[in-house]
Design an enzyme around this catalytic site. Structure first.
Site: not given
Ligand SMILES: Nc1ncnc2c1ncn2[C@@H]1O[C@H](COP(=O)(O)OP(=O)(O)O)[C@@H](O)[C@H]1O
Ligand SMILES: C=C(OP(=O)(O)O)C(=O)O
Ligand SMILES: [Mn+2]
Length: 538
Positions: A59, A199, A218, A240-241, A255, A321
């Site tokens: 972003r 977003k 969020h 989160k994901t 999200d 992504r």
């Molecule tokens: N202990 C952990 N808990 C959660 N994610 C972790 C951890 N260790 C490493 N990761 C990595 O961190 C990243 C978390 O990203 P994601 O779940 O997409 O976050 P968000 O959805 O909040 O943006 C992933 O690439 C995941 O594999």
């Molecule tokens: C899609 C997004 O959200 P998130 O990384 O929280 O999944 C982003 O920040 O561009």
């Molecule tokens: Mn996410």
């Protein structure tokens, strides 16, 4: 007429008088064909579509503007939302319309919001076929009968080939995300990172829903067998994901959610997961979507001959992504709604290695951490930059929150109190030292601690009070190595830990100054006590 080819709708209400061909509400197979035919994307083994965004792989938060006018003057928090004048917007919009003349465009009519009482009908106008597929995956699709009477309340126009002109449009660069609440219009130009569109929908709902006393968040949400829902707040990259996709719990969304008197509801109908270095063992459900037909893989590297994916290759982006509909995750909720949460988890990816892997928060500490919105990024790859950098992003989502944080904070405080919700802080970041020295918290350990919190067993564990942050940290949890529970014990030099903890606490205090006047004394009292680090060490 099949849903795929629903036409008869033009963009004349927008004043776009002579667009090229309009492809309205095309379904996934039709878009898939078109993406490949145009060469916008390539087919991977398994049927996912691989696309590249070029320059912008994340972003452009600093290129986002909100139009400042009578509608928004009092309701938007201008300290953290860059403004655009109505005149600059008018010029931008005129230039957008000129750019649309004669151009083939894709239009999707979709809902933001699974709750029928509170959903927002949005029209997404795209230049790129793959963006149209992306947003069809990400939002919620109307049924045929709903489509027949669909009337969009907001329109988002996304033209990556449009280049903004800072002189003419008052922007910072050629990239622009301009939000006009009075005109119910968002214009996106100069970037093809698909996350901007989803977003933007989130931003609109974050503005509209508090007027109806609904808390927009969020966060991800999942729900256990006995209906116990959990909310996971967190900035980008905090988990989160990852953590909401749990084979033992039903996934509601990864999200963006609302919390109303009816309970929780997803704004979306799909997920947008980070793909970089995805481990099939640690994240099997998300990994499986890379092999599924129609998943949109953004900036994932693929061998052009064998068509095998290389999720470890970050040469196109660290932020690669995957976008897929929720039902690509085996245990996902079809309706996208559930009851009130029993637990609220605030995720932080603490690259300083200071925060414990889990801590119980009082309601006051929960408010303090919600307003602070702390996470930290790893030490830069730049030579000589060895310190991680802290991010404080209020409400765990400052770039998407048009209103004053105190407004969201008040809504959350009331809902937490009304439903007797337990709040936790979870560090998915570093242990055994800061980034560069320690290691990332194992996903397995995070999951075990979360499960103990969510099934109620953690409540019965013994706790100690953290001398600096004041929250309660468990000292023993079944199935988890005791050593990781106290971060100080994981550092080879405990005094270095104390110094780092004190520094971080100082940063919290400095960041919170802007909120001091807006919160009750009991929330201010939940601030960390930096000097306690030294006392504890003595
Ligand atoms: N202990 C952990 N808990 C959660 N994610 C972790 C951890 N260790 C490493 N990761 C990595 O961190 C990243 C978390 O990203 P994601 O779940 O997409 O976050 P968000 O959805 O909040 O943006 C992933 O690439 C995941 O594999
Ligand atoms: C899609 C997004 O959200 P998130 O990384 O929280 O999944 C982003 O920040 O561009
Ligand atoms: Mn996410």
């Amino acid at each position: 007429m099949p849903e795929a080819m629903m036409t008869g709708r033009d963009l004349s209400d927008l004043g776009v008088t002579n667009p090229g061909k309009l492809n309205v509400n095309w379904n996934e197979p039709a878009l898939y064909e078109e993406i490949v035919r145009r060469g916008e994307g390539q087919v991977a083994r398994g049927g996912a579509l691989v696309v590249k965004t070029g320059q912008h792989t994340g972003r452009s938060a600093r290129d986002k503007f909100t139009v400042r006018d009578a509608e928004t003057e009092e309701s938007v928090w201008w300290d953290f939302n860059a403004s655009m004048t109505p005149d600059h917007f008018d010029t931008l919009w005129a230039d957008f319309r000129a750019h649309m003349e004669g151009r083939e465009l894709f239009v999707q009519e979709l809902f933001g919001g699974a709750d029928e009482d509170h959903r927002l009908p949005v029209r997404i106008v795209n230049e790129l076929a793959w963006h149209s597929l992306f947003i069809r995956h990400l939002l919620r699709r109307p049924h045929m009968d709903e489509l027949a009477k669909f009337e969009a309340e907001f329109t988002i126009v996304n033209l990556p080939s449009f280049k903004a002109d800072p002189e003419r449009h008052g922007t910072r660069s050629e990239t622009v995300i301009a939000v006009n609440f009075a005109r119910r219009l968002v214009l996106i130009g100069g970037t093809s990172y698909a996350g901007e569109t989803k977003k933007s929908v989130f931003t609109i709902l974050n503005y509209l829903l508090p007027q109806k006393k609904i808390m927009p968040m969020h966060c991800s949400v999942n729900v256990g067998e006995d209906g116990d829902a959990a909310v996971f707040f967190g900035l980008s990259g905090t988990g989160k994901t990852t953590l909401s996709a749990d084979p033992r719990r039903v996934l509601v969304g990864d999200d963006e959610h609302g919390w109303s008197q009816n309970g929780l509801f997803n704004f979306e109908g799909g997920c947008y997961a980070k793909m970089i270095r995805l481990d099939p063992k640690a994240e099997p459900a998300i990994h499986a979507t890379t092999q599924m037909w129609g998943t949109v893989l953004e900036n994932v590297v693929m061998d052009p001959v064998t068509r095998e994916l290389d999720l470890d290759d970050a040469s196109l982006a660290e932020n690669s992504r995957g976008a897929y509909p929720l039902h690509y995750i085996p245990n996902a909720s079809a309706k996208g709604t559930c009851g009130h949460p029993r637990n609220v988890i605030m995720l932080t990816c603490d690259a300083f290695g200071v925060m414990p892997p889990i801590a119980k928060l009082t309601p006051a500490q929960a408010m303090y951490h919600f307003l602070s919105g702390y996470t930290a990024k790893v030490a830069g790859t730049e030579k000589g930059v060895t310190e991680p950098s802290a991010t404080f992003s209020t409400c765990f989502g400052a770039p998407f929150m048009p209103r004053h944080p105190a407004e969201y904070g008040a809504l959350l405080r009331e809902l937490i109190a009304e439903h007797g919700v337990d709040c936790w802080l979870v560090n998915t970041g570093w242990t055994g030292g800061a980034s560069g020295v320690g290691q990332r918290m194992p996903i397995k350990a995070t999951r075990a601690l979360l499960n103990a919190a969510l099934d109620g067993s953690l409540a019965g564990a013994s706790f100690r009070e953290d001398p600096v942050f004041g929250f309660m940290v468990p000292t023993a949890v079944e199935g988890v190595d005791e050593k990781i529970l106290n971060p100080r014990d994981t550092w080879s030099d405990p005094e270095a830990y104390d110094a780092q903890a004190e520094k971080l606490a100082d940063m919290f205090v400095a960041n919170f100054e802007k909120f001091e006047a807006h919160v009750q004394p009991y929330v201010r009292a939940a601030a960390p006590k930096p000097h306690q680090a030294k006392t504890a060490a003595e």
